[in-house]
Write a protein that holds these residues in place. Structure first.
Motif, PDB file in Angstrom:
ATOM      1  N   GLY A 178     151.254  37.571  35.366  1.00 44.92           N
ATOM      2  CA  GLY A 178     150.571  38.059  36.555  1.00 44.92           C
ATOM      3  C   GLY A 178     149.074  38.053  36.374  1.00 44.92           C
ATOM      4  O   GLY A 178     148.548  37.672  35.325  1.00 44.92           O
ATOM      5  N   ALA A 179     148.372  38.485  37.421  1.00 45.88           N
ATOM      6  CA  ALA A 179     146.916  38.574  37.372  1.00 45.88           C
ATOM      7  C   ALA A 179     146.508  39.687  36.417  1.00 45.88           C
ATOM      8  O   ALA A 179     147.151  40.735  36.357  1.00 45.88           O
ATOM      9  N   VAL A 180     145.440  39.476  35.695  1.00 39.42           N
ATOM     10  CA  VAL A 180     145.028  40.433  34.667  1.00 39.42           C
ATOM     11  C   VAL A 180     144.752  41.812  35.262  1.00 39.42           C
ATOM     12  O   VAL A 180     145.091  42.831  34.663  1.00 39.42           O
ATOM     13  N   LYS A 181     144.172  41.868  36.457  1.00 38.06           N
ATOM     14  CA  LYS A 181     143.895  43.182  37.033  1.00 38.06           C
ATOM     15  C   LYS A 181     145.196  43.912  37.367  1.00 38.06           C
ATOM     16  O   LYS A 181     145.311  45.129  37.152  1.00 38.06           O
ATOM     17  N   THR A 182     146.189  43.188  37.866  1.00 43.78           N
ATOM     18  CA  THR A 182     147.478  43.789  38.181  1.00 43.78           C
ATOM     19  C   THR A 182     148.127  44.384  36.941  1.00 43.78           C
ATOM     20  O   THR A 182     148.717  45.472  36.984  1.00 43.78           O
ATOM     21  N   ILE A 183     147.994  43.702  35.819  1.00 45.71           N
ATOM     22  CA  ILE A 183     148.558  44.192  34.563  1.00 45.71           C
ATOM     23  C   ILE A 183     147.851  45.475  34.129  1.00 45.71           C
ATOM     24  O   ILE A 183     148.488  46.450  33.720  1.00 45.71           O
ATOM     25  N   LEU A 184     146.531  45.487  34.213  1.00 42.13           N
ATOM     26  CA  LEU A 184     145.770  46.670  33.806  1.00 42.13           C
ATOM     27  C   LEU A 184     146.110  47.885  34.663  1.00 42.13           C
ATOM     28  O   LEU A 184     146.070  49.023  34.184  1.00 42.13           O
ATOM     29  N   LEU A 185     146.457  47.650  35.931  1.00 44.28           N
ATOM     30  CA  LEU A 185     146.747  48.749  36.849  1.00 44.28           C
ATOM     31  C   LEU A 185     148.187  49.243  36.763  1.00 44.28           C
ATOM     32  O   LEU A 185     148.504  50.300  37.314  1.00 44.28           O
ATOM     33  N   ASN A 186     149.039  48.516  36.082  1.00 43.09           N
ATOM     34  CA  ASN A 186     150.451  48.873  36.010  1.00 43.09           C
ATOM     35  C   ASN A 186     150.649  50.057  35.066  1.00 43.09           C
ATOM     36  O   ASN A 186     150.576  49.924  33.850  1.00 43.09           O
ATOM     37  N   GLN A 187     150.936  51.229  35.647  1.00 46.68           N
ATOM     38  CA  GLN A 187     151.058  52.458  34.859  1.00 46.68           C
ATOM     39  C   GLN A 187     152.277  52.450  33.935  1.00 46.68           C
ATOM     40  O   GLN A 187     152.332  53.216  32.974  1.00 46.68           O
ATOM     41  N   LYS A 188     153.228  51.571  34.212  1.00 43.53           N
ATOM     42  CA  LYS A 188     154.405  51.474  33.349  1.00 43.53           C
ATOM     43  C   LYS A 188     154.121  50.645  32.100  1.00 43.53           C
ATOM     44  O   LYS A 188     154.929  50.632  31.171  1.00 43.53           O
ATOM     45  N   LEU A 189     152.979  49.969  32.090  1.00 39.93           N
ATOM     46  CA  LEU A 189     152.570  49.202  30.916  1.00 39.93           C
ATOM     47  C   LEU A 189     151.521  49.963  30.113  1.00 39.93           C
ATOM     48  O   LEU A 189     151.655  50.144  28.908  1.00 39.93           O
ATOM     49  N   VAL A 190     150.472  50.399  30.784  1.00 42.06           N
ATOM     50  CA  VAL A 190     149.427  51.235  30.175  1.00 42.06           C
ATOM     51  C   VAL A 190     149.043  52.293  31.201  1.00 42.06           C
ATOM     52  O   VAL A 190     148.702  51.957  32.336  1.00 42.06           O
TER      53      VAL A 190
ATOM     54  N   ARG B 134     132.921  43.850  32.126  1.00 41.25           N
ATOM     55  CA  ARG B 134     132.386  43.887  30.764  1.00 41.25           C
ATOM     56  C   ARG B 134     132.814  42.654  29.968  1.00 41.25           C
ATOM     57  O   ARG B 134     132.022  42.124  29.174  1.00 41.25           O
ATOM     58  N   THR B 135     134.034  42.190  30.163  1.00 42.53           N
ATOM     59  CA  THR B 135     134.563  41.065  29.386  1.00 42.53           C
ATOM     60  C   THR B 135     134.376  39.718  30.093  1.00 42.53           C
ATOM     61  O   THR B 135     134.820  38.686  29.585  1.00 42.53           O
ATOM     62  N   ARG B 136     133.780  39.764  31.285  1.00 42.93           N
ATOM     63  CA  ARG B 136     133.508  38.544  32.075  1.00 42.93           C
ATOM     64  C   ARG B 136     134.788  37.788  32.425  1.00 42.93           C
ATOM     65  O   ARG B 136     134.834  36.561  32.407  1.00 42.93           O
ATOM     66  N   VAL B 137     135.815  38.543  32.742  1.00 44.03           N
ATOM     67  CA  VAL B 137     137.091  37.950  33.141  1.00 44.03           C
ATOM     68  C   VAL B 137     137.286  38.159  34.636  1.00 44.03           C
ATOM     69  O   VAL B 137     137.151  39.271  35.139  1.00 44.03           O
ATOM     70  N   HIS B 138     137.595  37.093  35.359  1.00 46.20           N
ATOM     71  CA  HIS B 138     137.859  37.197  36.793  1.00 46.20           C
ATOM     72  C   HIS B 138     139.142  38.002  36.990  1.00 46.20           C
ATOM     73  O   HIS B 138     140.143  37.769  36.301  1.00 46.20           O
ATOM     74  N   PRO B 139     139.175  38.945  37.934  1.00 47.82           N
ATOM     75  CA  PRO B 139     140.353  39.816  38.096  1.00 47.82           C
ATOM     76  C   PRO B 139     141.639  39.081  38.475  1.00 47.82           C
ATOM     77  O   PRO B 139     142.735  39.593  38.229  1.00 47.82           O
ATOM     78  N   ALA B 140     141.520  37.889  39.056  1.00 46.74           N
ATOM     79  CA  ALA B 140     142.713  37.130  39.455  1.00 46.74           C
ATOM     80  C   ALA B 140     143.220  36.209  38.353  1.00 46.74           C
ATOM     81  O   ALA B 140     144.229  35.532  38.528  1.00 46.74           O
ATOM     82  N   THR B 141     142.543  36.180  37.215  1.00 43.91           N
ATOM     83  CA  THR B 141     142.952  35.317  36.115  1.00 43.91           C
ATOM     84  C   THR B 141     144.367  35.663  35.660  1.00 43.91           C
ATOM     85  O   THR B 141     144.693  36.835  35.443  1.00 43.91           O
TER      86      THR B 141
ATOM     87  N   ALA C 287     137.949  40.807  46.515  1.00 42.95           N
ATOM     88  CA  ALA C 287     139.187  40.109  46.812  1.00 42.95           C
ATOM     89  C   ALA C 287     140.335  41.096  46.702  1.00 42.95           C
ATOM     90  O   ALA C 287     140.250  42.084  45.970  1.00 42.95           O
ATOM     91  N   THR C 288     141.390  40.849  47.434  1.00 47.63           N
ATOM     92  CA  THR C 288     142.580  41.686  47.350  1.00 47.63           C
ATOM     93  C   THR C 288     143.532  41.082  46.333  1.00 47.63           C
ATOM     94  O   THR C 288     143.972  39.939  46.482  1.00 47.63           O
ATOM     95  N   ILE C 289     143.813  41.838  45.289  1.00 41.59           N
ATOM     96  CA  ILE C 289     144.685  41.372  44.204  1.00 41.59           C
ATOM     97  C   ILE C 289     145.745  42.432  43.951  1.00 41.59           C
ATOM     98  O   ILE C 289     145.424  43.569  43.619  1.00 41.59           O
ATOM     99  N   GLY C 290     146.978  42.050  44.143  1.00 43.06           N
ATOM    100  CA  GLY C 290     148.066  43.010  43.969  1.00 43.06           C
ATOM    101  C   GLY C 290     147.964  44.192  44.907  1.00 43.06           C
ATOM    102  O   GLY C 290     148.348  45.312  44.559  1.00 43.06           O
TER     103      GLY C 290
ATOM    104  N   ARG D  63     129.394  35.495  36.887  1.00 45.78           N
ATOM    105  CA  ARG D  63     129.650  35.898  35.503  1.00 45.78           C
ATOM    106  C   ARG D  63     131.143  35.937  35.165  1.00 45.78           C
ATOM    107  O   ARG D  63     131.518  35.792  34.001  1.00 45.78           O
ATOM    108  N   GLN D  64     131.964  36.140  36.174  1.00 49.94           N
ATOM    109  CA  GLN D  64     133.409  36.248  35.960  1.00 49.94           C
ATOM    110  C   GLN D  64     134.104  35.064  36.619  1.00 49.94           C
ATOM    111  O   GLN D  64     134.667  35.175  37.700  1.00 49.94           O
ATOM    112  N   LYS D  65     134.050  33.948  35.952  1.00 50.24           N
ATOM    113  CA  LYS D  65     134.626  32.733  36.535  1.00 50.24           C
ATOM    114  C   LYS D  65     136.127  32.701  36.304  1.00 50.24           C
ATOM    115  O   LYS D  65     136.636  33.032  35.246  1.00 50.24           O
ATOM    116  N   ARG D  66     136.845  32.275  37.344  1.00 48.94           N
ATOM    117  CA  ARG D  66     138.314  32.225  37.263  1.00 48.94           C
ATOM    118  C   ARG D  66     138.754  31.026  36.435  1.00 48.94           C
ATOM    119  O   ARG D  66     138.276  29.906  36.640  1.00 48.94           O
ATOM    120  N   ILE D  67     139.656  31.277  35.496  1.00 48.85           N
ATOM    121  CA  ILE D  67     140.160  30.202  34.646  1.00 48.85           C
ATOM    122  C   ILE D  67     141.244  29.424  35.404  1.00 48.85           C
ATOM    123  O   ILE D  67     142.176  30.015  35.939  1.00 48.85           O
TER     124      ILE D  67
END
Length: 262
Positions: A153-165, A179-186, A245-248, A258-262
């Protein structure tokens, strides 16, 4: 919405103001926020007890009332705590009032009423039933890497998942990614091991710094995204206009330069 730094700030406020105080009575002004308990039962079970210790996990605050009972507080979108003296007026949006033997009171405020108050007997059992992941400040690098290796999934969705962290919300997820220059939809499948390690370190650093600032936007560094996040905001690094952008199902703010999508 209160996230881990906010709830840790509430915990420290609670500890400083309300621990080791005898509960005279509990006034429930709005039973809507009570979960699995009535106003009468909450009053009956807490009256005469003493708050002995507190524990935070993710966005939840647990307060031990004597030895066999825990008060559970979840702050929803607008919840907060306010301790005040008897002669002072209770906050406007008070939902539950804990009145102590010294006549001072602790108000649970919640304008939009998305918060929750309940009683439980075992914190670990509650966390297990809710399937909450490890706290974002307790998770190890190994656990963090394993989470990213096992899911998609998208990295932001993973970070927001309370069942994971547990504990990271919309605002601090954006800050970690900025801070890490990662696009949230990556997609996390495209992240290198080095980048995952950077995300882990940024998570710990940002959450700790936010706690030091008492989760106050005015006190965090101006180099952070947070003071500039929102419509019309500009990247504190390059000065370009921030994008959203709307993600998850959540709105993400980021710097497209600075946060280019891979």
């Amino acid at each position: 919405m209160p996230e881990l730094p906010d709830v840790e700030t509430f915990k420290r406020y609670f500890d400083a103001s309300s621990l080791h105080q005898r509960i005279g009575h509990v006034d429930v002004w709005d039973p809507y926020i009570l979960k699995d308990i009535s106003a009468c039962e909450l009053e009956l079970r807490l009256k005469g007890r003493q708050f002995k210790s507190s524990r935070r996990h993710g966005k939840h605050l647990f307060v031990r009332a004597d030895d066999d009972l825990w008060l559970r507080l979840h702050f929803g979108m607008t919840g907060s705590l306010h301790y005040f003296k008897a002669e002072e007026q209770a906050p406007r949006h008070t939902r539950v009032l804990f009145v102590f033997a010294n006549t001072h009171s602790l108000a649970f405020e919640d304008q939009r009423k998305f918060g929750e108050i309940g009683l439980i007997e075992d914190v670990n059992e509650f966390l297990k039933k809710r399937a909450l992941g490890p706290d974002a400040l307790d998770v190890s690098l190994g656990q963090f890497r394993e989470i990213f290796a096992k899911h998609r999934g998208a990295v932001k969705t993973i970070l927001l998942n309370q069942k994971l962290v547990a504990g990271i919300g919309n605002i601090y997820a954006d800050e970690i990614l900025f801070r890490t220059r990662v696009h949230p939809a990556t997609q996390i499948s495209s992240l290198s091991g080095k980048t995952v390690t950077k995300l882990f370190r940024a998570t710990r650093c940002i959450l700790k710094r936010a706690i030091e600032a008492s989760a106050d936007v005015a006190l965090v560094p101006k180099s952070w995204l947070l003071p500039h996040r929102g419509k019309g905001g500009k990247c504190p690094g390059c000065g370009r206009k921030l994008r959203s952008a709307t993600i998850g199902g959540r709105t993400a703010w980021f710097c497209a330069h600075r946060q280019k999508r891979i």
